[in-house]
Design a protein around this motif. Structure first.
Motif, PDB file in Angstrom:
ATOM      1  N   THR A   1      -9.267  15.369 -61.576  1.00 40.37           N
ATOM      2  CA  THR A   1      -8.507  16.148 -60.597  1.00 40.37           C
ATOM      3  C   THR A   1      -8.946  15.922 -59.154  1.00 40.37           C
ATOM      4  N   THR A   2      -8.007  15.470 -58.355  1.00 35.11           N
ATOM      5  CA  THR A   2      -8.159  15.422 -56.908  1.00 35.11           C
ATOM      6  C   THR A   2      -7.124  16.364 -56.300  1.00 35.11           C
ATOM      7  N   VAL A   3      -7.503  17.008 -55.215  1.00 35.56           N
ATOM      8  CA  VAL A   3      -6.592  17.842 -54.443  1.00 35.56           C
ATOM      9  C   VAL A   3      -6.861  17.543 -52.974  1.00 35.56           C
TER      10      VAL A   3
ATOM     11  N   LEU B   1       2.757  15.424 -63.266  1.00 30.50           N
ATOM     12  CA  LEU B   1       1.878  15.245 -64.419  1.00 30.50           C
ATOM     13  C   LEU B   1       2.245  14.047 -65.286  1.00 30.50           C
ATOM     14  N   GLY B   2       3.348  13.382 -64.976  1.00 30.97           N
ATOM     15  CA  GLY B   2       3.754  12.228 -65.767  1.00 30.97           C
ATOM     16  C   GLY B   2       4.608  12.642 -66.955  1.00 30.97           C
ATOM     17  N   ARG B   3       4.621  11.798 -67.963  1.00 33.12           N
ATOM     18  CA  ARG B   3       5.464  12.034 -69.134  1.00 33.12           C
ATOM     19  C   ARG B   3       4.738  12.856 -70.185  1.00 33.12           C
ATOM     20  N   ILE B   4       5.463  13.760 -70.778  1.00 28.13           N
ATOM     21  CA  ILE B   4       4.957  14.530 -71.914  1.00 28.13           C
ATOM     22  C   ILE B   4       5.532  13.879 -73.169  1.00 28.13           C
ATOM     23  N   GLY B   5       4.694  13.178 -73.920  1.00 26.77           N
ATOM     24  CA  GLY B   5       5.181  12.445 -75.086  1.00 26.77           C
ATOM     25  C   GLY B   5       5.944  11.210 -74.653  1.00 26.77           C
ATOM     26  N   GLY B   6       6.553  10.503 -75.589  1.00 24.36           N
ATOM     27  CA  GLY B   6       7.299   9.302 -75.262  1.00 24.36           C
ATOM     28  C   GLY B   6       6.386   8.179 -74.829  1.00 24.36           C
TER      29      GLY B   6
ATOM     30  N   ILE C   1       1.269  19.829 -47.513  1.00 26.10           N
ATOM     31  CA  ILE C   1       1.049  20.406 -48.831  1.00 26.10           C
ATOM     32  C   ILE C   1      -0.270  19.886 -49.398  1.00 26.10           C
ATOM     33  N   ASP C   2      -0.753  20.528 -50.430  1.00 23.54           N
ATOM     34  CA  ASP C   2      -1.860  19.990 -51.229  1.00 23.54           C
ATOM     35  C   ASP C   2      -1.261  19.145 -52.339  1.00 23.54           C
ATOM     36  N   LEU C   3      -1.714  17.920 -52.456  1.00 27.64           N
ATOM     37  CA  LEU C   3      -1.255  17.016 -53.505  1.00 27.64           C
ATOM     38  C   LEU C   3      -2.352  16.876 -54.550  1.00 27.64           C
ATOM     39  N   GLU C   4      -2.004  17.137 -55.793  1.00 29.04           N
ATOM     40  CA  GLU C   4      -2.977  17.038 -56.879  1.00 29.04           C
ATOM     41  C   GLU C   4      -2.771  15.742 -57.643  1.00 29.04           C
ATOM     42  N   GLY C   5      -3.865  15.110 -58.046  1.00 31.96           N
ATOM     43  CA  GLY C   5      -3.806  13.877 -58.817  1.00 31.96           C
ATOM     44  C   GLY C   5      -4.819  13.886 -59.940  1.00 31.96           C
ATOM     45  N   HIS C   6      -4.809  12.820 -60.737  1.00 27.67           N
ATOM     46  CA  HIS C   6      -5.676  12.799 -61.923  1.00 27.67           C
ATOM     47  C   HIS C   6      -7.142  12.531 -61.598  1.00 27.67           C
ATOM     48  N   GLY C   7      -7.434  11.939 -60.456  1.00 26.59           N
ATOM     49  CA  GLY C   7      -8.822  11.747 -60.044  1.00 26.59           C
ATOM     50  C   GLY C   7      -9.585  10.673 -60.787  1.00 26.59           C
ATOM     51  N   ARG C   8      -8.894   9.841 -61.564  1.00 23.91           N
ATOM     52  CA  ARG C   8      -9.582   8.794 -62.318  1.00 23.91           C
ATOM     53  C   ARG C   8      -9.747   7.559 -61.431  1.00 23.91           C
ATOM     54  N   GLU C   9     -10.566   7.700 -60.411  1.00 20.65           N
ATOM     55  CA  GLU C   9     -10.762   6.657 -59.404  1.00 20.65           C
ATOM     56  C   GLU C   9     -12.122   6.008 -59.601  1.00 20.65           C
ATOM     57  N   GLN C  10     -12.251   5.251 -60.687  1.00 20.72           N
ATOM     58  CA  GLN C  10     -13.571   4.702 -61.029  1.00 20.72           C
ATOM     59  C   GLN C  10     -14.064   3.684 -60.003  1.00 20.72           C
TER      60      GLN C  10
END
Length: 309
Positions: A126-128, A196-201, A101-110
């Motif tokens: 975004t990483t894919v 995508l993680g948590r929405i709120g909370g 599959i293609d896995l998508e991530g946030h791409g914040r890989e500083q």
């Protein structure tokens, strides 16, 4: 809980061939649950966003809680590993084989750029990147019958994803920027997944330390070609009974049947519950005691010896 099928508001579900191209068990022209090679060409045809529909499922808070806490803690894994292990079990049942599959991530890989500092930025870069969902040889029925097999599937998934450098950001850099010839012409997986993680909370214990507030969505050009035949977006949503997992299955309706996507959603729910049961397993694995230098057979022998005392 099955929600209504509606047009998709975003465009990552699309028709591009992959490791098991379009011969997925719901491709039009094939019977649901039976891989059909003849359907591959149909599923590989580009689908536009106005042909994309959505089906959503919500896993109750009681079933979600161990997936976000106890299971990752017990198995030394991340939430993404846990969700992907369950998806791997479901896809193996759905397609008859392991799936890329293609896995998508946030791409914040500083860390890939010396001196980079993203602390004053927000959002996804975004990483894919493609990953094979290995389940350690376990099938869904085996994982449901034996929490140890479900735990092994999580560990196998975590070990596999752990070998990907920098959460896959290099793949897109090589394919899209460097135009590496080995990657630019390669077929892309037809299924994509994004937690995508948590929405709120509040962020979960295994999250990135930040959360998404508000809703997701936007407008898209219906004539645009989508990226995957099937795209699965998962969020953890707080409610009166606690946090629940909500999954949205966006699929190209001209290439894959709604009934087949519904079946996959049901299989994934079963797999998630099987993986949740892995939190109670007490079987030690070499990953639990890496400094001992013992293999699984030796650990099982020691456990059996002390259990009899």
């Amino acid at each position: 809980m099955l929600d209504a099928v509606t047009p998709a508001p975003r465009g990552r579900a699309a028709a591009s061939a992959g490791s098991t191209p379009g011969a997925g068990p719901g491709a039009r022209g094939g019977a649901a649950g039976t891989p059909d090679p003849a359907a591959a060409a149909n599923a590989a045809e580009p689908g536009t966003l106005d042909t994309v529909a959505q089906l959503s499922r919500t896993l109750p808070a009681a079933d979600t809680a161990p997936l976000l806490g106890d299971v990752p803690d017990r198995l030394r894994a991340g939430v993404n590993d846990v969700l992907l292990a369950a998806l791997g079990l479901a896809l193996r049942e759905w397609t008859g084989d392991e799936t890329v599959i293609d896995l998508e991530g946030h791409g914040r890989e500083q860390q890939i750029v010396p001196g980079a500092d993203l602390t004053r930025t927000v959002g996804w870069f975004t990483t894919v990147y493609p990953v094979r969902l290995a389940t350690g040889g376990a099938g869904l029925a085996e994982a449901e019958a034996d929490p140890g097999r479900a735990a092994a599937a999580v560990r196998a998934t975590a070990a596999s994803l752990g070998t990907v450098p920098d959460h896959g950001i290099g793949f897109g850099l090589l394919r899209e920027l460097a135009r590496h010839p080995a990657l630019t012409g390669a077929p892309r997986p037809w299924i994509a997944f994004n937690y995508l993680g948590r929405i709120g909370g509040t962020p979960d214990r295994h999250g990135a330390g930040w959360r998404i507030d508000g809703g997701l969505g936007g407008t898209v050009d219906g004539h645009r070609v989508a990226d995957h035949t099937l795209s699965i977006d998962v969020t953890a949503v707080p409610g009166a009974d606690g946090t629940a997992l909500r999954a949205v299955f966006a699929y190209v309706s001209t290439a894959i049947e709604e009934d087949s996507v519904d079946r996959l959603a049901t299989l994934w729910e079963r797999a998630l519950r099987a993986v949740a049961a892995a939190a109670v397993t007490t079987r030690l694995t070499p990953a639990d005691v890496p400094l001992a230098g013992l293999d699984q057979r030796q650990l099982d022998r020691i456990a059996a010896k002390w259990a009899a005392r």
